[in-house]
Design a protein around this motif. Sequence first.
Motif, PDB file in Angstrom:
ATOM      1  N   THR A  49       0.835  -1.193   0.000  1.00 21.64           N
ATOM      2  CA  THR A  49       0.000   0.000   0.000  1.00 21.64           C
ATOM      3  C   THR A  49       0.875   1.251   0.000  1.00 21.64           C
ATOM      4  OG1 THR A  49      -1.567  -1.258   1.301  1.00 21.64           O
ATOM      5  CG2 THR A  49      -1.939   1.097   1.156  1.00 21.64           C
ATOM      6  N   ILE A  77      -3.400   2.647   7.844  1.00 20.29           N
ATOM      7  CA  ILE A  77      -4.869   2.532   7.786  1.00 20.29           C
ATOM      8  C   ILE A  77      -5.282   1.229   7.115  1.00 20.29           C
ATOM      9  CG2 ILE A  77      -6.925   3.461   6.659  1.00 20.29           C
ATOM     10  CD1 ILE A  77      -5.834   6.227   7.172  1.00 20.29           C
ATOM     11  N   TRP A  78      -4.698   0.949   5.944  1.00 21.54           N
ATOM     12  CA  TRP A  78      -5.173  -0.226   5.234  1.00 21.54           C
ATOM     13  C   TRP A  78      -4.727  -1.528   5.898  1.00 21.54           C
ATOM     14  CZ3 TRP A  78      -5.827   3.952   1.833  1.00 21.54           C
ATOM     15  CH2 TRP A  78      -7.086   3.971   1.210  1.00 21.54           C
ATOM     16  N   ALA A  81      -7.050  -2.149   8.611  1.00 23.34           N
ATOM     17  CA  ALA A  81      -8.344  -2.589   8.092  1.00 23.34           C
ATOM     18  C   ALA A  81      -8.285  -4.059   7.697  1.00 23.34           C
ATOM     19  CB  ALA A  81      -8.740  -1.732   6.895  1.00 23.34           C
ATOM     20  N   TYR A  82      -7.180  -4.451   7.076  1.00 24.55           N
ATOM     21  CA  TYR A  82      -7.043  -5.868   6.712  1.00 24.55           C
ATOM     22  C   TYR A  82      -6.996  -6.742   7.966  1.00 24.55           C
ATOM     23  CZ  TYR A  82      -6.484  -5.585   1.662  1.00 24.55           C
ATOM     24  OH  TYR A  82      -6.729  -5.435   0.342  1.00 24.55           O
TER      25      TYR A  82
ATOM     26  N   TRP B  16     -17.462  -1.834   2.623  1.00 27.12           N
ATOM     27  CA  TRP B  16     -16.230  -2.032   3.400  1.00 27.12           C
ATOM     28  C   TRP B  16     -15.165  -2.729   2.549  1.00 27.12           C
ATOM     29  CZ3 TRP B  16     -13.377  -0.549   7.225  1.00 27.12           C
ATOM     30  CH2 TRP B  16     -12.378  -1.376   7.733  1.00 27.12           C
ATOM     31  N   PHE B  19     -13.677  -0.495  -0.058  1.00 27.62           N
ATOM     32  CA  PHE B  19     -12.658   0.372   0.539  1.00 27.62           C
ATOM     33  C   PHE B  19     -11.371  -0.417   0.783  1.00 27.62           C
ATOM     34  CE2 PHE B  19     -10.745   1.184   4.758  1.00 27.62           C
ATOM     35  CZ  PHE B  19     -10.131   2.395   4.491  1.00 27.62           C
ATOM     36  N   LEU B  20     -11.560  -1.637   1.326  1.00 28.75           N
ATOM     37  CA  LEU B  20     -10.415  -2.453   1.728  1.00 28.75           C
ATOM     38  C   LEU B  20      -9.531  -2.777   0.531  1.00 28.75           C
ATOM     39  CD1 LEU B  20      -9.512  -3.845   4.368  1.00 28.75           C
ATOM     40  CD2 LEU B  20     -10.637  -5.887   3.568  1.00 28.75           C
ATOM     41  N   PRO B  23      -6.620   0.151  -2.675  1.00 27.25           N
ATOM     42  CA  PRO B  23      -5.254   0.403  -3.191  1.00 27.25           C
ATOM     43  C   PRO B  23      -4.708  -0.761  -4.010  1.00 27.25           C
ATOM     44  CG  PRO B  23      -5.280   0.372  -0.778  1.00 27.25           C
ATOM     45  CD  PRO B  23      -6.665   0.094  -1.218  1.00 27.25           C
ATOM     46  N   ILE B  24      -5.009  -1.979  -3.593  1.00 29.69           N
ATOM     47  CA  ILE B  24      -4.394  -3.126  -4.271  1.00 29.69           C
ATOM     48  C   ILE B  24      -5.126  -3.453  -5.575  1.00 29.69           C
ATOM     49  CG2 ILE B  24      -3.744  -5.547  -3.986  1.00 29.69           C
ATOM     50  CD1 ILE B  24      -2.360  -4.382  -1.796  1.00 29.69           C
TER      51      ILE B  24
END
Lengths: 300, 406
Positions: A49, A77-78, A81-82, B16, B19-20, B23-24
């Motif tokens: 990320t 943040i990500w 979240a993961y 959700w 959003f998660l 980026p990937i």
Amino acid sequence: MEQFLEYFLSGLTRGSIYALIALGYTMVYGIIGLINFAHGEIYMIGAFTALIVATALTFLGFPPLAILLLAALAAVIWASAYGFTIEKVAYKPLRGAQRLSPLISAIGMSIFLQNYVMLAQTSDFLRFPALIPDFKWLAPWSHIMSTSRFTILVTAAAAMIFLTLLIKYTRTGKAMRATSQDREMALLVGVNVDRVISSTFIIGSALAAIGGLLIASHVGQINYYVGFIAGLKAFTAAVLGGIGSIPGAVLGGLILGWTESFATGYVSSEYEDVFAFGLLVLILILRPSGILGKNTAQKV
Amino acid sequence: MFSLQEIKKSGIAAIWFMFLTFPIMVIRVNPLERTIQWRWENMLYVGIGVFAFSFLWREMLRRKEMGLKKKMQEDGSEKPGFLQKAAENPRLILPALGLVMGIALLFPHLVNPYQISIMTLALIYVVLGLGLNIVVGQAGLLNLGYVAFFAVGAYTYALLNKHFGLGFWACLPIGAGMAALFGILLALPILRLRGDYLAIVTLGFGEITRIVLENWGKFSGGPIGIRGIPRPDFFGMSFSLSEAIMYIYYLMIAAVILTIFVINRLQNSRLGRAWVALREDEIACQAMGIDKAKVKLSAFALGATWAGMAGVIFAGYNTYINPKSFTFMESVIILSIVVLGGMGSILGVVLGGLIMILLPEYLREVGHYRMLIFGAAMIIMMVFRPQGLIQSKRKAYEFQEDKGAA
């Protein structure tokens, strides 16, 4: 002496990264007794990320400092979240099942996340942009203390101090300690155990993301597989120090880092892992629950 | 099922995950051309997919919970599933066994050599799974470095053949014995360790074995490995390639039957019961006068023996070995076979082995996605059926009140 200092510092750098990841392992283990195999993947996703955000922002022409901060923020943040989602999807439905089931679920999650990143991004190594500017005042020591090394040490130390304070003095920290000591009792005195577990995953993932960002910018390239090996090493570090113990994870990480660094320097880089695991076996023979682990006698 | 609340829940889940995965899944940067690719369509797919899947997920969770409740109401005993019932019905066992044997024997005549070869590999993993089942399923010792014993067997055959010209049949017992020796050597220092500490030490042992094989070039051929290992012979007879493939297949069938026979006998023996006691409660087990050290050592040694044997056959099957076949991932796959199949259950482990090896092979059709599906299948399986395909049932002696006594 010069050489010794170099190995010492390189081991310290490596060790503090291991420690950052090991903290996540150890916290999760302390609370729900699960080896979170997907933790290495969180670290990898954090690094990815950061890489994606940083590269994209560079093309869009942002100033370097803003890029650094935004990339770090996005990674944290990500990754959190993961971590949160993984717990909800793969571990929460398994509470109360036999001990090995969540472990297999975690391994499945690890395989899934690796392939997910590989398919959505790439299987090649990606170059990580140099985010950290060179500090002028470090120049006299630059032969042993590079800027990225310095940043790693300072950030890792800051993160660990932050974590210690959080666990010692905040309400969440108190609830975490209570849950890890006795989950049922914590439930009885009104601790929201589900929330404590979630926040443990979030904090652990955030630390792993910071570790991922730091090491990726230090090494300069990443691919989808980096999390697996780092995760394995960090897990070793956590066990070495005594799994479930937070200072133990830091100590274990540093010892592992030094062992590898000195073994690489004085013996051969091919056998660094042999030394690392050999040391682990040796320490566990002498102290079966790790260096700082509580060696409690089992009561019947 | 499709009430407003449900739709809202799924909607939240979809948002959700959008959003998660942002980026990937959405952004792809190309550092060389300095371009950013925005793949917004992926976000849409994730949203729709999660929205639909979350209904299914919740429904399945609900069913699982209902099943659990039902079980609790009925006298606390587990309600057996369809497979379980079939596996325990004495009238079905013999015909089913005959049918399976018939299919197994006819199989190589019905399909092409490639399929036979894959099936042979799956059978090798079945033997590995059954061997690990002794250590993990019965004795309850989590071993994450099991593949090291597999490597010991394979390298024993390869090296003895290369340097001394020993044949397959001479190496089979030697390989098994060497692996057992390694099992004891590993178990000796770690008798005191418990649970996850044991897991990490065995993991370390497996990694050390692989690293040594990779780097000690003079001894093991290094990363290149050893090639030109002869296929198994039959009393000096040699075969053409397609005959040899079929021969190894039958050999593996025999090995699986032997393994099942021995393990079945072990399960109800004094030693087998000691393992179960050790798994259930170490302290109580010691208090009953069971020599903990001896029982642990024998579990490791016996588990390793099967891995060594499988290793020798694997070397003969592949005719080529290198350290890549003995990574930590292999240990994980073998462990997954045991847990997915159902710990302690022989039939479960056999099914687990076949599924774990054949599924990714046949999923090759879907190409790159196969490992993704494989990982997801492992999670889904554990979430909805954590006890594995077939739950092992222990022989229990029920206490009956003596009617004659007052």
